[in-house]
Design a protein around this motif. Sequence first.
Motif, short mmCIF file in Angstrom:
data_model
loop_
_atom_site.label_atom_id
_atom_site.label_comp_id
_atom_site.label_asym_id
_atom_site.label_seq_id
_atom_site.Cartn_x
_atom_site.Cartn_y
_atom_site.Cartn_z
N THR A 26 0.80 -1.44 -0.02
CA THR A 26 -0.02 0.00 0.08
C THR A 26 0.75 1.26 -0.03
N ALA A 27 2.37 1.25 0.19
CA ALA A 27 2.70 2.39 0.32
C ALA A 27 4.39 2.25 0.01
N CYS A 28 5.20 2.78 0.63
CA CYS A 28 6.71 2.79 -0.13
C CYS A 28 7.35 1.56 0.38
N CYS A 29 7.02 0.73 1.39
CA CYS A 29 7.52 -0.60 1.69
C CYS A 29 7.78 -1.67 0.42
N ALA A 30 6.43 -1.56 -0.04
CA ALA A 30 6.08 -2.31 -1.65
C ALA A 30 7.26 -2.02 -2.61
N PRO A 52 11.43 -5.38 10.76
CA PRO A 52 11.50 -3.87 11.49
C PRO A 52 12.24 -3.00 10.23
N GLY A 53 11.80 -1.79 10.43
CA GLY A 53 12.71 -0.88 9.44
C GLY A 53 11.58 0.19 9.01
N CYS A 54 12.11 1.13 8.09
CA CYS A 54 11.37 2.10 7.73
C CYS A 54 12.25 2.83 6.47
N PRO A 55 12.12 2.26 5.20
CA PRO A 55 11.55 0.71 5.01
C PRO A 55 12.58 -0.22 5.36
N PRO A 56 12.15 -1.48 5.49
CA PRO A 56 13.11 -2.70 5.83
C PRO A 56 14.00 -2.55 4.51
N GLY A 63 3.51 2.73 12.73
CA GLY A 63 4.66 3.67 12.27
C GLY A 63 4.53 5.03 12.98
N PHE A 64 4.90 6.09 12.17
CA PHE A 64 4.74 7.45 12.61
C PHE A 64 3.57 8.03 12.43
N TYR A 65 2.62 7.19 11.99
CA TYR A 65 1.07 7.70 11.89
C TYR A 65 0.48 7.23 13.10
N GLY A 79 7.85 -3.73 7.66
CA GLY A 79 8.05 -2.35 7.87
C GLY A 79 7.09 -1.91 9.20
N VAL A 80 7.56 -0.69 9.99
CA VAL A 80 6.91 -0.22 11.10
C VAL A 80 5.50 0.08 10.89
N CYS A 81 5.32 0.54 9.55
CA CYS A 81 3.68 1.09 9.38
C CYS A 81 2.76 -0.18 9.68
N ALA A 82 3.12 -1.23 8.76
CA ALA A 82 2.22 -2.16 8.84
C ALA A 82 2.35 -3.09 10.27
N ALA A 134 2.82 -4.99 3.01
CA ALA A 134 4.11 -3.79 2.96
C ALA A 134 3.34 -2.31 2.88
N GLY A 135 3.40 -1.79 3.88
CA GLY A 135 2.72 -0.43 4.02
C GLY A 135 1.97 -0.16 5.07
N THR A 136 1.48 1.10 5.23
CA THR A 136 0.46 1.76 5.97
C THR A 136 -1.02 1.16 5.68
#
Length: 150
Positions: free
Chosen positions: A21-25, A116-120, A94-96, A87-90, A59-61
């Motif tokens: 859904t977001a950058c992790c993808a 873990p990670g942003c992005p991993p 995360g920071f949301y 990733g931290v969002c999923a 992968a993503g928020t």
Amino acid sequence: MYDWAQGWAQGNSMWPLPFGTACCAIEFMSIVSSHYDLARHGAEVVRFSPRQADLMIVAGTIVDKLAPTLKRVYEQMAEPKWVISMGVCASTGGFYRAYHVMQGIDEIVPVDVYVPGCPPNPEGLYYAILKLREEVLKRRMKGEEPGVDF
Ligand code: SF4
């Protein structure tokens, strides 16, 4: 012997369904490309139908509005099935820290491995897939079902 063979086959032929859904993808894409070559471990067959996949990679928020869809897609996957939270969002929102964002997908689906990670980095996701594979084999050897929470 049969359990070992089943674990070996399942662990070495996971078909991922990327729920991106977001950058992790974007980082996910790199592990199926030639540099990381996930095909070496039999997991390069990316499927966008839950009926053809046994490994969901989120992968993503995930916003609250999307949560029912994520759950439905998970439920449509056949057993045994696994989930990696990338990733931290999923994993935690995360920071949301916002009213409309899920603070971790494990509120609605069972997560087997968190990355873990942003992005991993791609190595992190690769490591998660290898650990999951090991765990599937270990569980089969113990005569346990491999598709439950680790
Ligand atoms: S963890 Fe970072 S890279 Fe991944 S979706 Fe969230 S903000 Fe994007």
